[in-house]
Enzyme design. Structure first.
Site, mmCIF file in Angstrom:
data_model
loop_
_atom_site.group_PDB
_atom_site.id
_atom_site.type_symbol
_atom_site.label_atom_id
_atom_site.label_comp_id
_atom_site.label_asym_id
_atom_site.label_seq_id
_atom_site.Cartn_x
_atom_site.Cartn_y
_atom_site.Cartn_z
ATOM 1 N N GLN A 31 0.846 -1.204 0.000
ATOM 2 C CA GLN A 31 0.000 0.000 0.000
ATOM 3 C C GLN A 31 0.884 1.258 0.000
ATOM 4 O O GLN A 31 2.070 1.190 0.292
ATOM 5 C CB GLN A 31 -0.879 0.014 1.261
ATOM 6 C CG GLN A 31 -0.096 -0.111 2.561
ATOM 7 C CD GLN A 31 -0.860 -0.804 3.671
ATOM 8 O OE1 GLN A 31 -2.093 -0.855 3.681
ATOM 9 N NE2 GLN A 31 -0.129 -1.374 4.620
ATOM 10 N N HIS A 62 -8.459 3.606 20.012
ATOM 11 C CA HIS A 62 -7.509 2.675 20.630
ATOM 12 C C HIS A 62 -7.915 2.319 22.062
ATOM 13 O O HIS A 62 -7.744 1.175 22.492
ATOM 14 C CB HIS A 62 -6.092 3.257 20.563
ATOM 15 C CG HIS A 62 -5.555 3.303 19.151
ATOM 16 N ND1 HIS A 62 -4.843 4.378 18.647
ATOM 17 C CD2 HIS A 62 -5.673 2.420 18.121
ATOM 18 C CE1 HIS A 62 -4.527 4.134 17.387
ATOM 19 N NE2 HIS A 62 -5.018 2.960 17.043
ATOM 20 N N ASP A 86 0.241 0.877 13.502
ATOM 21 C CA ASP A 86 0.636 2.168 14.086
ATOM 22 C C ASP A 86 1.013 2.022 15.562
ATOM 23 O O ASP A 86 1.559 2.940 16.154
ATOM 24 C CB ASP A 86 -0.514 3.179 13.926
ATOM 25 C CG ASP A 86 -1.843 2.597 14.397
ATOM 26 O OD1 ASP A 86 -2.662 2.246 13.536
ATOM 27 O OD2 ASP A 86 -2.025 2.449 15.617
ATOM 28 N N GLU A 106 1.365 -7.862 11.942
ATOM 29 C CA GLU A 106 1.130 -6.742 11.006
ATOM 30 C C GLU A 106 1.812 -7.096 9.687
ATOM 31 O O GLU A 106 2.996 -7.440 9.666
ATOM 32 C CB GLU A 106 1.729 -5.461 11.603
ATOM 33 C CG GLU A 106 1.981 -4.339 10.601
ATOM 34 C CD GLU A 106 0.757 -3.865 9.857
ATOM 35 O OE1 GLU A 106 -0.229 -3.491 10.524
ATOM 36 O OE2 GLU A 106 0.778 -3.889 8.608
ATOM 37 N N ASP A 138 1.046 -12.020 7.468
ATOM 38 C CA ASP A 138 -0.405 -11.979 7.230
ATOM 39 C C ASP A 138 -1.131 -12.548 8.449
ATOM 40 O O ASP A 138 -0.909 -13.701 8.833
ATOM 41 C CB ASP A 138 -0.706 -12.808 5.978
ATOM 42 C CG ASP A 138 -2.218 -12.925 5.713
ATOM 43 O OD1 ASP A 138 -2.592 -13.684 4.805
ATOM 44 O OD2 ASP A 138 -3.010 -12.264 6.415
ATOM 45 N N GLY A 139 -2.009 -11.749 9.013
ATOM 46 C CA GLY A 139 -2.737 -12.185 10.202
ATOM 47 C C GLY A 139 -3.595 -13.410 9.948
ATOM 48 O O GLY A 139 -3.744 -14.272 10.815
ATOM 49 N N ASP A 156 -7.401 -5.133 14.436
ATOM 50 C CA ASP A 156 -7.272 -3.696 14.160
ATOM 51 C C ASP A 156 -6.957 -3.535 12.669
ATOM 52 O O ASP A 156 -5.825 -3.281 12.270
ATOM 53 C CB ASP A 156 -6.160 -3.099 15.021
ATOM 54 C CG ASP A 156 -6.022 -1.603 14.776
ATOM 55 O OD1 ASP A 156 -4.971 -1.038 15.138
ATOM 56 O OD2 ASP A 156 -6.949 -0.999 14.198
ATOM 57 N N PRO A 163 -4.841 -6.265 1.082
ATOM 58 C CA PRO A 163 -4.471 -7.403 1.952
ATOM 59 C C PRO A 163 -5.433 -7.572 3.127
ATOM 60 O O PRO A 163 -5.453 -8.602 3.781
ATOM 61 C CB PRO A 163 -3.072 -7.034 2.438
ATOM 62 C CG PRO A 163 -2.948 -5.565 2.276
ATOM 63 C CD PRO A 163 -3.820 -5.203 1.115
HETATM 64 N N1 SAM Z 1 -6.853 2.053 13.259
HETATM 65 C C1 SAM Z 1 -7.080 1.924 11.841
HETATM 66 C C2 SAM Z 1 -8.542 1.811 11.502
HETATM 67 O O1 SAM Z 1 -9.354 1.947 12.397
HETATM 68 O O2 SAM Z 1 -8.853 1.611 10.326
HETATM 69 C C3 SAM Z 1 -6.366 0.725 11.317
HETATM 70 C C4 SAM Z 1 -5.098 0.505 12.025
HETATM 71 S S1 SAM Z 1 -3.822 -0.183 11.260
HETATM 72 C C5 SAM Z 1 -3.090 1.125 10.402
HETATM 73 C C6 SAM Z 1 -4.437 -1.307 10.043
HETATM 74 C C7 SAM Z 1 -3.291 -2.210 9.677
HETATM 75 O O3 SAM Z 1 -3.740 -3.458 9.173
HETATM 76 C C8 SAM Z 1 -2.354 -1.628 8.603
HETATM 77 O O4 SAM Z 1 -1.112 -1.321 9.174
HETATM 78 C C9 SAM Z 1 -2.263 -2.741 7.545
HETATM 79 O O5 SAM Z 1 -0.958 -2.861 6.983
HETATM 80 C C10 SAM Z 1 -2.651 -3.962 8.362
HETATM 81 N N2 SAM Z 1 -3.139 -5.113 7.599
HETATM 82 C C11 SAM Z 1 -3.908 -5.117 6.492
HETATM 83 N N3 SAM Z 1 -4.140 -6.389 6.082
HETATM 84 C C12 SAM Z 1 -3.475 -7.215 6.967
HETATM 85 C C13 SAM Z 1 -3.330 -8.628 7.089
HETATM 86 N N4 SAM Z 1 -3.914 -9.473 6.206
HETATM 87 N N5 SAM Z 1 -2.605 -9.120 8.124
HETATM 88 C C14 SAM Z 1 -2.021 -8.268 9.021
HETATM 89 N N6 SAM Z 1 -2.104 -6.908 8.954
HETATM 90 C C15 SAM Z 1 -2.844 -6.401 7.936
#
Ligand code: SAM
Length: 297
Positions: A31, A62, A86, A106, A138-139, A156, A163
Site C-alpha cells: 500500500q 484505541h 501504528d 502486522e 499476514d494475520g 485492528d 491485503p
Molecule cells: N486504526 C485503523 C482503523 O481503524 O482503520 C487501522 C489501524 S492499522 C493502520 C491497520 C493495519 O492493518 C495496517 O497497518 C495494515 O498494513 C494492516 N493489515 C492489512 N491487512 C493485513 C493482514 N492481512 N494481516 C495483518 N495486517 C494487515
C-alpha cells in the site's frame, strides 16, 4: 498556498485535511504509506489515501478497542493483535499489568517503521516492551497455523480492501475462534454504520455462525467521518451481561494511567444503539440492545 489531503473513501463524499508538512511518503509491497502534519489533528497516518489514525483523536478508537474487552473479560493475560501497525492498540493493551504477552501480526513492516519514527505519541515505547512479540506477516495465515492460544483477539484492520480483505472472511473468523481460549473475546474495527452498514451486517451474520453471542458497540472518532464507528465483538458468553459493579471494580484494580475516552460509564453506554444501527444487526441473536433485552423481560 495551502495543500490538502483529500480522502474519498466513500463515493460522492470527501474529507480534506490541510497538509502543513509531509513527513513520510512511500509505497510498500502492500500500500501507499503517508504521514503528514495536519492542520487540526496533529500527525496523521494514511494508507492508500485513507485516514488510519491521527495524534488528535486516536485515543478514542484505541482505548475503546482495548480497555472495554479487557475489562469485560476480567482476566486477560494473552492478547493477539491482527494489524495495528501504528502501535496504538499495542500501547493501550500494555497499560494492563495483567497482560503477560501480546503478539502483534502486522503485514506491512513499513507501517511499523514509520510509526516508530514519526508517530511516537501514538505507539510510545510499545514495540520495545518485553511483553511484545512482533510478527511481520499476514494475520490470516498466522491464525490458521499458530499453536498459541489467546484470551483476547483484537482485529485492528483497515477497510476491506487489498491485503485486509481476508480479515473480513469466515475462514479468518473460524481460525480466530480456533486460537481463542474458553471465554475469550474477539473485537474488530467494523466501519462507520452511516456509510458502511452492510459491512456491519455481514460481520455479525458471520459471527453468529461461529460464536454464541455477538454484537457491536459504538464510539465517535472525529476523523472516521460520518458519525459513529462500530466496534464489533464475539464471544461464547454475552459480554454485555456483566454486573456494572464488576466493571467498576476491575477498572479501579487495573490502576490505568489517565485515559481520555474510556471509563466504566462509557463501557455500558457504548452498547446502547440508535435504531438505524440496531436494525443493521441480523435478528435475533446479535441484537444486544437494551430494548431487545427489555422485550425479553
Ligand atoms: N486504526 C485503523 C482503523 O481503524 O482503520 C487501522 C489501524 S492499522 C493502520 C491497520 C493495519 O492493518 C495496517 O497497518 C495494515 O498494513 C494492516 N493489515 C492489512 N491487512 C493485513 C493482514 N492481512 N494481516 C495483518 N495486517 C494487515
Amino acid at each position: 498556498m495551502t495543500t490538502w489531503f483529500n480522502e474519498t473513501l466513500y463515493a460522492g463524499f470527501r474529507q480534506s485535511h490541510e497538509i502543513k508538512k509531509v513527513l513520510f511518503e512511500g509505497k510498500s509491497k502492500y500500500q501507499k504509506v503517508k504521514v503528514f502534519e495536519s492542520g487540526r489533528f496533529g500527525r496523521m497516518l494514511a494508507l492508500d489515501g485513507v485516514v488510519q489514525c491521527t495524534e488528535g483523536d486516536e485515543f478514542v478508537y484505541h482505548e475503546m478497542l482495548t480497555h472495554l474487552p479487557i475489562l469485560a473479560h476480567g482476566k486477560v493475560e494473552s492478547v493477539l493483535i491482527v494489524g495495528g501497525g501504528d502501535g496504538g492498540i499495542l500501547e493501550e493493551v500494555l497499560k494492563h499489568k495483567s497482560v503477560k504477552r501480546v503478539t502483534m501480526v502486522e503485514i506491512d513492516g513499513m507501517v511499523i517503521e514509520v510509526a516508530k519514527k514519526y508517530l511516537p505519541k501514538i505507539c510510545g515505547k510499545a514495540f520495545s516492551d518485553k511483553r511484545t512479540n512482533l510478527i511481520v506477516g499476514d494475520g490470516a495465515a498466522y491464525v490458521a497455523s499458530t499453536k498459541d492460544r489467546y484470551d483476547l483477539v483484537i482485529v485492528d484492520r483497515p477497510d476491506p480492501v487489498g491485503p485486509a480483505t481476508v480479515l473480513f472472511s469466515k475462514a479468518f473468523y473460524d481460525n480466530c475462534r480456533r486460537v481463542m481460549k474458553p471465554g475469550a473475546i474477539l473485537v474488530a474495527q467494523n466501519g462507520v454504520p452511516h456509510m458502511q452498514g452492510p459491512e456491519l451486517t455481514d460481520a455479525i451474520r458471520l459471527f453468529q455462525k461461529i460464536w454464541a453471542h455477538s454484537g457491536t458497540y459504538l464510539a465517535v472518532v472525529p476523523t472516521y467521518v460520518c458519525g459513529f464507528m462500530s466496534l464489533t465483538w464475539a464471544c461464547d458468553r454475552d459480554i454485555t451481561d456483566v454486573d456494572p459493579r464488576d466493571i467498576f471494580a476491575r477498572f479501579d484494580r487495573a490502576k490505568l494511567p489517565a485515559l481520555r475516552y474510556y471509563n466504566p460509564e462509557i463501557h455500558f453506554g457504548a452498547f446502547a444503539l440508535p435504531n438505524f444501527v440496531a436494525r443493521l444487526l441480523p435478528a435475533p441473536k446479535a441484537t444486544k440492545t437494551v430494548a431487545a433485552k427489555q422485550k425479553k423481560r
